[in-house]
Design an enzyme around this catalytic site. Sequence first.
Site, mmCIF file in Angstrom:
data_model
loop_
_atom_site.group_PDB
_atom_site.id
_atom_site.type_symbol
_atom_site.label_atom_id
_atom_site.label_comp_id
_atom_site.label_asym_id
_atom_site.label_seq_id
_atom_site.Cartn_x
_atom_site.Cartn_y
_atom_site.Cartn_z
ATOM 1 N N HIS A 197 -3.360 36.003 -59.468
ATOM 2 C CA HIS A 197 -2.713 34.696 -59.332
ATOM 3 C C HIS A 197 -3.238 33.770 -60.437
ATOM 4 O O HIS A 197 -4.451 33.534 -60.537
ATOM 5 C CB HIS A 197 -3.044 34.061 -57.980
ATOM 6 N N CYS A 226 -5.130 33.955 -50.528
ATOM 7 C CA CYS A 226 -5.449 34.466 -51.874
ATOM 8 C C CYS A 226 -5.279 33.415 -52.982
ATOM 9 O O CYS A 226 -5.904 33.522 -54.040
ATOM 10 C CB CYS A 226 -4.598 35.696 -52.168
HETATM 11 N N1 LIG Z 1 -1.876 40.544 -50.286
HETATM 12 C C1 LIG Z 1 -2.740 39.577 -50.615
HETATM 13 O O1 LIG Z 1 -2.930 39.205 -51.792
HETATM 14 C C2 LIG Z 1 -3.522 38.913 -49.506
HETATM 15 C C3 LIG Z 1 -4.595 38.116 -49.859
HETATM 16 C C4 LIG Z 1 -5.322 37.489 -48.868
HETATM 17 C C5 LIG Z 1 -4.976 37.680 -47.545
HETATM 18 N N2 LIG Z 1 -3.921 38.469 -47.206
HETATM 19 C C6 LIG Z 1 -3.640 38.681 -45.768
HETATM 20 O O2 LIG Z 1 -4.129 39.999 -45.439
HETATM 21 C C7 LIG Z 1 -3.331 40.568 -44.403
HETATM 22 C C8 LIG Z 1 -2.798 41.917 -44.864
HETATM 23 O O3 LIG Z 1 -1.939 41.726 -45.989
HETATM 24 P P1 LIG Z 1 -1.292 42.964 -46.754
HETATM 25 O O4 LIG Z 1 -0.702 42.379 -47.966
HETATM 26 O O5 LIG Z 1 -2.277 44.069 -46.898
HETATM 27 O O6 LIG Z 1 -0.161 43.458 -45.671
HETATM 28 P P2 LIG Z 1 0.540 44.882 -45.518
HETATM 29 O O7 LIG Z 1 0.548 45.609 -46.805
HETATM 30 O O8 LIG Z 1 1.827 44.607 -44.838
HETATM 31 O O9 LIG Z 1 -0.422 45.708 -44.492
HETATM 32 C C9 LIG Z 1 -0.526 45.432 -43.089
HETATM 33 C C10 LIG Z 1 -1.375 46.491 -42.385
HETATM 34 O O10 LIG Z 1 -1.464 46.195 -40.976
HETATM 35 C C11 LIG Z 1 -1.005 47.331 -40.190
HETATM 36 N N3 LIG Z 1 -0.355 46.855 -38.951
HETATM 37 C C12 LIG Z 1 0.801 46.147 -38.870
HETATM 38 N N4 LIG Z 1 1.065 45.870 -37.553
HETATM 39 C C13 LIG Z 1 0.062 46.436 -36.821
HETATM 40 C C14 LIG Z 1 -0.225 46.519 -35.414
HETATM 41 N N5 LIG Z 1 0.567 45.962 -34.493
HETATM 42 N N6 LIG Z 1 -1.339 47.205 -35.028
HETATM 43 C C15 LIG Z 1 -2.145 47.773 -35.937
HETATM 44 N N7 LIG Z 1 -1.925 47.727 -37.271
HETATM 45 C C16 LIG Z 1 -0.839 47.068 -37.715
HETATM 46 C C17 LIG Z 1 -0.060 48.056 -41.111
HETATM 47 O O11 LIG Z 1 0.046 49.408 -40.680
HETATM 48 P P3 LIG Z 1 1.324 50.335 -41.119
HETATM 49 O O12 LIG Z 1 1.079 50.748 -42.531
HETATM 50 O O13 LIG Z 1 1.227 51.457 -40.157
HETATM 51 O O14 LIG Z 1 2.550 49.493 -40.950
HETATM 52 C C18 LIG Z 1 -0.808 47.909 -42.445
HETATM 53 O O15 LIG Z 1 -1.892 48.831 -42.490
HETATM 54 C C19 LIG Z 1 -2.238 39.536 -44.090
HETATM 55 O O16 LIG Z 1 -2.640 38.757 -42.977
HETATM 56 C C20 LIG Z 1 -2.176 38.696 -45.368
HETATM 57 O O17 LIG Z 1 -1.699 37.406 -45.131
HETATM 58 C C21 LIG Z 1 -3.207 39.108 -48.161
#
Ligand SMILES: NC(=O)c1ccc[n+]([C@@H]2O[C@H](COP(=O)([O-])OP(=O)(O)OC[C@H]3O[C@@H](n4cnc5c(N)ncnc54)[C@H](OP(=O)(O)O)[C@@H]3O)[C@@H](O)[C@H]2O)c1
Length: 354
Positions: free
Chosen positions: A242, A150
Amino acid sequence: MSKIPVAVLGATGNIGQRFVSLLQDHPLFELAALCSSERKVGGRLTDYWRLDDASLDPAVGEMELQPLDPRVLVRSDVAAAFSALPTEVAGNLEAEVARAGVGVFSNASSHRLETDVPLLVPEVNPGHIALVERQRTYKDGGFLTTNPNCSITGLVLALKPLADAFDFSEVHVSTYQALSGAGYPGVASLDIVGNVLPFIEGEEEKMRREAKKLLGTLQTTVVPSPLDVWANCVRVAVREGHLEALSIPLQEDVPEAEVARVLSSFRGEPQRRKLPTAPKRPILVRTERNRPQPLLDANAGEPERARGMAATVGRIRITDRNLRLLVLSHNTLRGGAGGSVLNAELARRRGYLA
Ligand SMILES: NC(=O)c1ccc[n+]([C@@H]2O[C@H](COP(=O)([O-])OP(=O)(O)OC[C@H]3O[C@@H](n4cnc5c(N)ncnc54)[C@H](OP(=O)(O)O)[C@@H]3O)[C@@H](O)[C@H]2O)c1
Protein backbone atom coordinates in the site's frame (compact mmCIF):
# COMPACT_ATOMS: atom_id res chain seq x y z
CA MET A 1 13.40 -20.40 25.29
CA SER A 2 11.34 -23.48 24.31
CA LYS A 3 8.90 -23.15 21.40
CA ILE A 4 5.19 -22.57 22.09
CA PRO A 5 2.58 -24.60 20.12
CA VAL A 6 0.46 -22.25 17.99
CA ALA A 7 -2.46 -22.44 15.54
CA VAL A 8 -3.43 -20.48 12.44
CA LEU A 9 -7.17 -19.77 12.11
CA GLY A 10 -8.06 -19.31 8.43
CA ALA A 11 -4.78 -20.90 7.27
CA THR A 12 -5.93 -21.29 3.65
CA GLY A 13 -6.57 -17.55 3.09
CA ASN A 14 -4.33 -14.76 1.93
CA ILE A 15 -3.19 -13.66 5.39
CA GLY A 16 -3.36 -17.23 6.73
CA GLN A 17 -0.74 -18.38 4.22
CA ARG A 18 1.48 -15.45 5.21
CA PHE A 19 1.13 -16.60 8.84
CA VAL A 20 2.20 -20.11 7.89
CA SER A 21 5.21 -18.85 5.93
CA LEU A 22 6.36 -16.79 8.95
CA LEU A 23 5.65 -19.46 11.57
CA GLN A 24 6.87 -22.65 9.87
CA ASP A 25 10.48 -22.06 11.03
CA HIS A 26 9.98 -19.58 13.86
CA PRO A 27 12.43 -19.52 16.79
CA LEU A 28 9.71 -18.98 19.47
CA PHE A 29 6.62 -20.68 18.00
CA GLU A 30 5.81 -24.08 16.52
CA LEU A 31 2.84 -24.79 14.22
CA ALA A 32 0.56 -27.32 15.95
CA ALA A 33 -2.78 -26.78 14.14
CA LEU A 34 -4.00 -25.27 10.87
CA CYS A 35 -7.73 -24.46 10.80
CA SER A 36 -9.93 -23.69 7.80
CA SER A 37 -13.62 -23.38 6.97
CA GLU A 38 -15.68 -26.59 7.06
CA ARG A 39 -15.47 -27.12 3.30
CA LYS A 40 -11.67 -27.61 3.39
CA VAL A 41 -11.42 -29.54 6.69
CA GLY A 42 -9.60 -32.86 6.18
CA GLY A 43 -7.65 -31.49 3.20
CA ARG A 44 -3.97 -30.46 3.08
CA LEU A 45 -2.61 -26.90 2.97
CA THR A 46 -0.31 -27.81 0.08
CA ASP A 47 -3.39 -28.08 -2.19
CA TYR A 48 -4.35 -24.46 -1.50
CA TRP A 49 -0.91 -22.74 -1.41
CA ARG A 50 -0.83 -19.63 -3.62
CA LEU A 51 2.13 -17.55 -2.39
CA ASP A 52 4.61 -17.23 -5.24
CA ASP A 53 7.28 -15.53 -3.10
CA ALA A 54 7.35 -17.96 -0.14
CA SER A 55 7.84 -21.73 -0.13
CA LEU A 56 5.86 -24.12 2.03
CA ASP A 57 7.69 -26.60 4.28
CA PRO A 58 6.61 -30.01 2.88
CA ALA A 59 5.83 -31.37 6.38
CA VAL A 60 3.60 -28.35 7.13
CA GLY A 61 1.96 -28.66 3.69
CA GLU A 62 0.92 -32.23 4.62
CA MET A 63 -0.71 -31.22 7.94
CA GLU A 64 -4.43 -32.00 7.92
CA LEU A 65 -6.71 -28.94 7.98
CA GLN A 66 -8.71 -28.88 11.22
CA PRO A 67 -12.16 -27.51 12.06
CA LEU A 68 -12.16 -24.23 13.95
CA ASP A 69 -13.21 -25.79 17.24
CA PRO A 70 -11.57 -24.63 20.53
CA ARG A 71 -11.50 -28.30 21.69
CA VAL A 72 -9.17 -29.13 18.78
CA LEU A 73 -6.79 -26.37 19.92
CA VAL A 74 -6.89 -27.48 23.55
CA ARG A 75 -6.15 -31.09 22.48
CA SER A 76 -3.07 -29.85 20.58
CA ASP A 77 -1.89 -27.81 23.64
CA VAL A 78 -2.11 -24.61 21.58
CA ALA A 79 -1.17 -21.54 23.68
CA ALA A 80 -1.49 -18.88 20.94
CA ALA A 81 -3.69 -18.58 17.84
CA PHE A 82 -3.10 -16.31 14.85
CA SER A 83 -6.41 -15.29 13.32
CA ALA A 84 -6.84 -14.55 9.61
CA LEU A 85 -10.61 -14.92 9.72
CA PRO A 86 -13.05 -12.67 7.85
CA THR A 87 -14.58 -10.03 10.12
CA GLU A 88 -18.07 -11.53 9.78
CA VAL A 89 -17.04 -14.69 11.65
CA ALA A 90 -13.98 -13.52 13.62
CA GLY A 91 -15.88 -11.77 16.44
CA ASN A 92 -17.48 -14.87 17.99
CA LEU A 93 -14.92 -17.46 16.92
CA GLU A 94 -11.92 -15.52 18.30
CA ALA A 95 -13.75 -14.90 21.60
CA GLU A 96 -14.50 -18.64 21.90
CA VAL A 97 -10.84 -19.47 21.33
CA ALA A 98 -9.71 -16.92 23.96
CA ARG A 99 -12.29 -18.35 26.40
CA ALA A 100 -10.60 -21.75 25.93
CA GLY A 101 -7.38 -20.26 27.44
CA VAL A 102 -5.59 -19.34 24.19
CA GLY A 103 -3.89 -15.98 23.48
CA VAL A 104 -5.41 -14.70 20.21
CA PHE A 105 -3.48 -12.44 17.79
CA SER A 106 -6.05 -11.18 15.31
CA ASN A 107 -5.94 -9.46 11.96
CA ALA A 108 -9.70 -8.96 11.80
CA SER A 109 -11.42 -5.70 12.74
CA SER A 110 -14.08 -7.24 15.04
CA HIS A 111 -12.40 -6.52 18.41
CA ARG A 112 -10.00 -3.70 17.49
CA LEU A 113 -11.89 -0.85 19.13
CA GLU A 114 -13.06 -2.68 22.28
CA THR A 115 -11.81 -0.75 25.29
CA ASP A 116 -9.98 -3.68 26.94
CA VAL A 117 -8.45 -5.08 23.72
CA PRO A 118 -5.01 -3.82 22.66
CA LEU A 119 -4.67 -2.55 19.11
CA LEU A 120 -0.92 -2.81 18.57
CA VAL A 121 1.96 -1.78 16.36
CA PRO A 122 4.86 -2.71 18.66
CA GLU A 123 7.15 0.18 17.59
CA VAL A 124 4.32 2.66 18.19
CA ASN A 125 2.40 1.66 21.35
CA PRO A 126 3.95 -1.48 22.94
CA GLY A 127 2.72 -0.46 26.41
CA HIS A 128 -0.93 -0.89 25.31
CA ILE A 129 -0.41 -4.67 25.49
CA ALA A 130 -1.00 -4.32 29.26
CA LEU A 131 -4.73 -3.97 28.42
CA VAL A 132 -4.93 -7.78 28.26
CA GLU A 133 -4.60 -7.77 32.07
CA ARG A 134 -7.99 -6.00 32.19
CA GLN A 135 -9.81 -8.63 30.11
CA ARG A 136 -12.09 -10.33 32.62
CA THR A 137 -13.99 -12.55 30.15
CA TYR A 138 -11.05 -14.84 29.39
CA LYS A 139 -9.45 -17.14 31.96
CA ASP A 140 -6.58 -19.66 32.05
CA GLY A 141 -4.18 -17.45 30.09
CA GLY A 142 -6.65 -16.62 27.29
CA PHE A 143 -6.73 -13.09 25.86
CA LEU A 144 -7.35 -11.09 22.68
CA THR A 145 -4.96 -8.71 20.90
CA THR A 146 -5.34 -7.11 17.47
CA ASN A 147 -3.32 -5.36 14.82
CA PRO A 148 -4.72 -2.52 12.72
CA ASN A 149 -6.14 -2.37 9.23
CA CYS A 150 -3.42 -2.83 6.59
CA SER A 151 -3.64 0.81 5.48
CA ILE A 152 -2.85 2.09 9.01
CA THR A 153 0.37 0.31 9.92
CA GLY A 154 2.72 2.17 7.55
CA LEU A 155 0.92 5.41 8.31
CA VAL A 156 1.33 5.21 12.11
CA LEU A 157 4.92 3.97 11.82
CA ALA A 158 5.71 7.26 10.07
CA LEU A 159 3.43 9.40 12.23
CA LYS A 160 4.77 8.22 15.62
CA PRO A 161 8.29 9.72 15.30
CA LEU A 162 6.92 12.79 13.50
CA ALA A 163 4.30 13.45 16.20
CA ASP A 164 6.92 13.01 18.94
CA ALA A 165 9.23 15.55 17.24
CA PHE A 166 6.98 18.19 15.67
CA ASP A 167 3.69 20.04 16.30
CA PHE A 168 0.74 19.23 14.04
CA SER A 169 -2.92 18.40 14.61
CA GLU A 170 -4.08 16.79 11.37
CA VAL A 171 -2.90 14.57 8.52
CA HIS A 172 -4.38 14.26 5.05
CA VAL A 173 -3.66 10.97 3.34
CA SER A 174 -4.46 9.51 -0.10
CA THR A 175 -3.95 5.76 -0.42
CA TYR A 176 -3.07 3.59 -3.43
CA GLN A 177 -4.01 0.16 -2.03
CA ALA A 178 -2.96 -3.23 -3.38
CA LEU A 179 -5.39 -5.92 -4.52
CA SER A 180 -4.22 -8.47 -1.92
CA GLY A 181 -5.73 -6.17 0.72
CA ALA A 182 -9.16 -7.33 -0.48
CA GLY A 183 -8.46 -11.04 0.23
CA TYR A 184 -8.85 -13.88 -2.27
CA PRO A 185 -10.39 -13.88 -4.90
CA GLY A 186 -10.97 -10.22 -3.99
CA VAL A 187 -11.88 -7.59 -6.58
CA ALA A 188 -13.27 -8.87 -9.92
CA SER A 189 -10.63 -8.61 -12.68
CA LEU A 190 -13.04 -6.79 -15.01
CA ASP A 191 -13.46 -4.08 -12.37
CA ILE A 192 -9.75 -3.40 -11.83
CA VAL A 193 -7.73 -4.17 -14.98
CA GLY A 194 -6.96 -0.81 -16.60
CA ASN A 195 -8.86 0.94 -13.84
CA VAL A 196 -8.71 2.57 -10.39
CA LEU A 197 -11.50 2.09 -7.83
CA PRO A 198 -12.15 5.28 -5.84
CA PHE A 199 -13.95 3.69 -2.88
CA ILE A 200 -13.09 0.99 -0.30
CA GLU A 201 -15.96 0.24 2.06
CA GLY A 202 -15.33 1.48 5.62
CA GLU A 203 -11.60 2.11 5.05
CA GLU A 204 -11.47 5.88 5.55
CA GLU A 205 -13.37 5.75 8.86
CA LYS A 206 -11.16 2.86 10.07
CA MET A 207 -8.04 4.89 9.34
CA ARG A 208 -9.29 7.80 11.43
CA ARG A 209 -10.53 5.73 14.40
CA GLU A 210 -7.69 3.21 14.57
CA ALA A 211 -4.99 5.89 14.27
CA LYS A 212 -6.54 7.70 17.26
CA LYS A 213 -6.39 4.54 19.39
CA LEU A 214 -2.87 3.55 18.26
CA LEU A 215 -1.42 6.99 18.95
CA GLY A 216 -3.49 7.43 22.13
CA THR A 217 -2.29 7.31 25.74
CA LEU A 218 -2.90 4.32 28.01
CA GLN A 219 -4.60 5.31 31.25
CA THR A 220 -7.47 3.15 32.64
CA THR A 221 -8.36 2.67 28.97
CA VAL A 222 -6.75 4.29 25.93
CA VAL A 223 -7.37 8.06 25.73
CA PRO A 224 -7.57 8.72 21.96
CA SER A 225 -4.97 10.93 20.33
CA PRO A 226 -6.31 14.38 19.31
CA LEU A 227 -4.60 13.90 15.92
CA ASP A 228 -7.11 13.77 13.04
CA VAL A 229 -6.45 11.57 9.99
CA TRP A 230 -8.46 12.53 6.89
CA ALA A 231 -8.20 9.80 4.25
CA ASN A 232 -9.12 9.20 0.60
CA CYS A 233 -8.80 5.45 -0.03
CA VAL A 234 -8.38 3.99 -3.52
CA ARG A 235 -7.75 0.46 -4.87
CA VAL A 236 -5.16 0.10 -7.65
CA ALA A 237 -4.00 -2.87 -9.76
CA VAL A 238 -0.91 -3.66 -7.63
CA ARG A 239 -0.43 -7.09 -6.01
CA GLU A 240 1.31 -6.21 -2.73
CA GLY A 241 2.18 -2.93 -1.02
CA HIS A 242 0.00 0.00 0.00
CA LEU A 243 1.42 3.37 -1.09
CA GLU A 244 0.17 6.45 0.78
CA ALA A 245 0.67 10.16 0.05
CA LEU A 246 0.64 12.25 3.24
CA SER A 247 0.17 15.97 3.62
CA ILE A 248 0.75 17.43 7.11
CA PRO A 249 0.26 21.14 7.97
CA LEU A 250 3.09 21.85 10.45
CA GLN A 251 2.78 24.52 13.14
CA GLU A 252 6.49 25.44 13.00
CA ASP A 253 9.36 25.80 10.54
CA VAL A 254 11.16 22.48 10.11
CA PRO A 255 13.99 21.68 7.67
CA GLU A 256 13.37 18.71 5.33
CA ALA A 257 16.66 17.17 6.45
CA GLU A 258 15.41 17.12 10.04
CA VAL A 259 12.27 15.18 8.99
CA ALA A 260 14.46 12.62 7.20
CA ARG A 261 16.74 12.33 10.24
CA VAL A 262 13.82 11.85 12.68
CA LEU A 263 12.28 9.13 10.49
CA SER A 264 15.42 7.17 9.69
CA SER A 265 16.72 7.23 13.29
CA PHE A 266 13.41 5.92 14.70
CA ARG A 267 13.68 2.67 16.70
CA GLY A 268 11.14 1.04 19.01
CA GLU A 269 10.84 -1.73 21.57
CA PRO A 270 11.00 -4.53 18.94
CA GLN A 271 14.42 -3.23 17.83
CA ARG A 272 15.69 -2.78 21.42
CA ARG A 273 14.52 -6.30 22.36
CA LYS A 274 15.74 -7.73 19.02
CA LEU A 275 12.42 -9.52 18.39
CA PRO A 276 12.91 -12.14 15.64
CA THR A 277 10.55 -10.52 13.08
CA ALA A 278 11.54 -6.90 13.87
CA PRO A 279 13.30 -5.05 11.06
CA LYS A 280 16.62 -3.54 12.15
CA ARG A 281 15.33 -0.19 10.88
CA PRO A 282 11.50 0.15 10.91
CA ILE A 283 11.56 3.14 8.51
CA LEU A 284 13.86 3.38 5.49
CA VAL A 285 14.17 6.84 3.95
CA ARG A 286 14.84 6.96 0.18
CA THR A 287 16.15 10.09 -1.50
CA GLU A 288 15.54 9.09 -5.16
CA ARG A 289 12.59 11.03 -6.57
CA ASN A 290 10.95 7.88 -8.02
CA ARG A 291 10.82 5.91 -4.73
CA PRO A 292 9.12 4.26 -2.93
CA GLN A 293 7.46 1.92 -5.45
CA PRO A 294 5.46 -1.23 -4.54
CA LEU A 295 7.43 -3.36 -7.02
CA LEU A 296 10.82 -2.27 -5.65
CA ASP A 297 10.18 -1.51 -1.99
CA ALA A 298 7.28 -3.61 -0.63
CA ASN A 299 9.70 -6.27 0.65
CA ALA A 300 12.01 -3.82 2.45
CA GLY A 301 13.42 -4.92 5.79
CA GLU A 302 16.29 -6.96 7.16
CA PRO A 303 17.26 -9.52 8.39
CA GLU A 304 15.68 -12.10 6.05
CA ARG A 305 12.88 -12.94 8.54
CA ALA A 306 11.87 -9.24 8.56
CA ARG A 307 11.48 -8.89 4.77
CA GLY A 308 8.37 -6.77 4.15
CA MET A 309 8.38 -5.47 7.74
CA ALA A 310 10.02 -2.06 7.16
CA ALA A 311 8.07 0.93 5.85
CA THR A 312 9.76 2.99 3.12
CA VAL A 313 9.40 6.78 3.08
CA GLY A 314 10.33 9.01 0.16
CA ARG A 315 9.74 12.34 -1.57
CA ILE A 316 9.97 14.40 1.63
CA ARG A 317 9.09 18.01 0.76
CA ILE A 318 8.12 21.05 2.83
CA THR A 319 6.47 24.08 1.23
CA ASP A 320 4.99 26.89 3.35
CA ARG A 321 5.09 24.65 6.46
CA ASN A 322 3.19 21.91 4.61
CA LEU A 323 5.07 18.60 4.88
CA ARG A 324 4.42 16.11 2.08
CA LEU A 325 5.83 12.62 1.80
CA LEU A 326 5.05 9.09 0.55
CA VAL A 327 4.97 5.96 2.71
CA LEU A 328 4.90 2.38 1.44
CA SER A 329 4.33 -0.76 3.50
CA HIS A 330 3.65 -4.39 2.68
CA ASN A 331 -0.04 -4.90 3.42
CA THR A 332 -0.12 -8.67 3.99
CA LEU A 333 3.22 -8.79 5.88
CA ARG A 334 3.73 -5.59 7.92
CA GLY A 335 0.04 -4.67 7.64
CA GLY A 336 -1.19 -8.24 8.16
CA ALA A 337 0.39 -11.48 9.34
CA GLY A 338 3.82 -10.03 10.14
CA GLY A 339 2.20 -7.42 12.38
CA SER A 340 0.43 -10.14 14.43
CA VAL A 341 3.58 -12.26 14.66
CA LEU A 342 5.51 -9.24 15.97
CA ASN A 343 2.71 -8.66 18.52
CA ALA A 344 3.05 -12.27 19.69
CA GLU A 345 6.84 -11.96 19.97
CA LEU A 346 6.32 -8.85 22.11
CA ALA A 347 3.75 -10.73 24.24
CA ARG A 348 6.16 -13.62 24.74
CA ARG A 349 9.06 -11.37 25.74
CA ARG A 350 6.82 -9.38 28.10
CA GLY A 351 5.68 -12.61 29.82
CA TYR A 352 2.08 -12.86 28.56
CA LEU A 353 2.69 -16.16 26.75
CA ALA A 354 4.24 -19.01 28.72
N1 LIG B 1 -5.43 -8.82 3.08
C1 LIG B 1 -4.85 -7.86 3.81
O1 LIG B 1 -4.00 -7.07 3.35
C2 LIG B 1 -5.27 -7.72 5.25
C3 LIG B 1 -4.50 -6.92 6.07
C4 LIG B 1 -4.85 -6.77 7.40
C5 LIG B 1 -5.96 -7.43 7.88
N2 LIG B 1 -6.71 -8.23 7.07
C6 LIG B 1 -7.85 -8.96 7.67
O2 LIG B 1 -7.43 -10.33 7.83
C7 LIG B 1 -8.54 -11.20 7.69
C8 LIG B 1 -8.25 -12.23 6.61
O3 LIG B 1 -8.09 -11.57 5.36
P1 LIG B 1 -7.68 -12.38 4.05
O4 LIG B 1 -7.38 -11.33 3.06
O5 LIG B 1 -6.65 -13.40 4.35
O6 LIG B 1 -9.08 -13.18 3.72
P2 LIG B 1 -9.30 -14.51 2.86
O7 LIG B 1 -8.23 -14.68 1.86
O8 LIG B 1 -10.71 -14.44 2.41
O9 LIG B 1 -9.17 -15.72 3.94
C9 LIG B 1 -10.14 -16.02 4.95
C10 LIG B 1 -9.80 -17.31 5.68
O10 LIG B 1 -10.80 -17.59 6.69
C11 LIG B 1 -11.37 -18.91 6.48
N3 LIG B 1 -12.79 -18.91 6.89
C12 LIG B 1 -13.80 -18.22 6.30
N4 LIG B 1 -14.96 -18.46 6.99
C13 LIG B 1 -14.66 -19.32 8.00
C14 LIG B 1 -15.43 -19.96 9.03
N5 LIG B 1 -16.74 -19.75 9.17
N6 LIG B 1 -14.78 -20.81 9.88
C15 LIG B 1 -13.46 -21.03 9.75
N7 LIG B 1 -12.69 -20.46 8.80
C16 LIG B 1 -13.28 -19.61 7.93
C17 LIG B 1 -11.19 -19.17 5.01
O11 LIG B 1 -11.22 -20.57 4.78
P3 LIG B 1 -11.55 -21.17 3.29
O12 LIG B 1 -10.30 -21.03 2.49
O13 LIG B 1 -11.88 -22.59 3.60
O14 LIG B 1 -12.70 -20.39 2.74
C18 LIG B 1 -9.79 -18.56 4.80
O15 LIG B 1 -8.80 -19.46 5.29
C19 LIG B 1 -9.75 -10.31 7.39
O16 LIG B 1 -10.45 -10.04 8.59
C20 LIG B 1 -9.11 -9.04 6.83
O17 LIG B 1 -9.92 -7.91 7.01
C21 LIG B 1 -6.37 -8.40 5.77
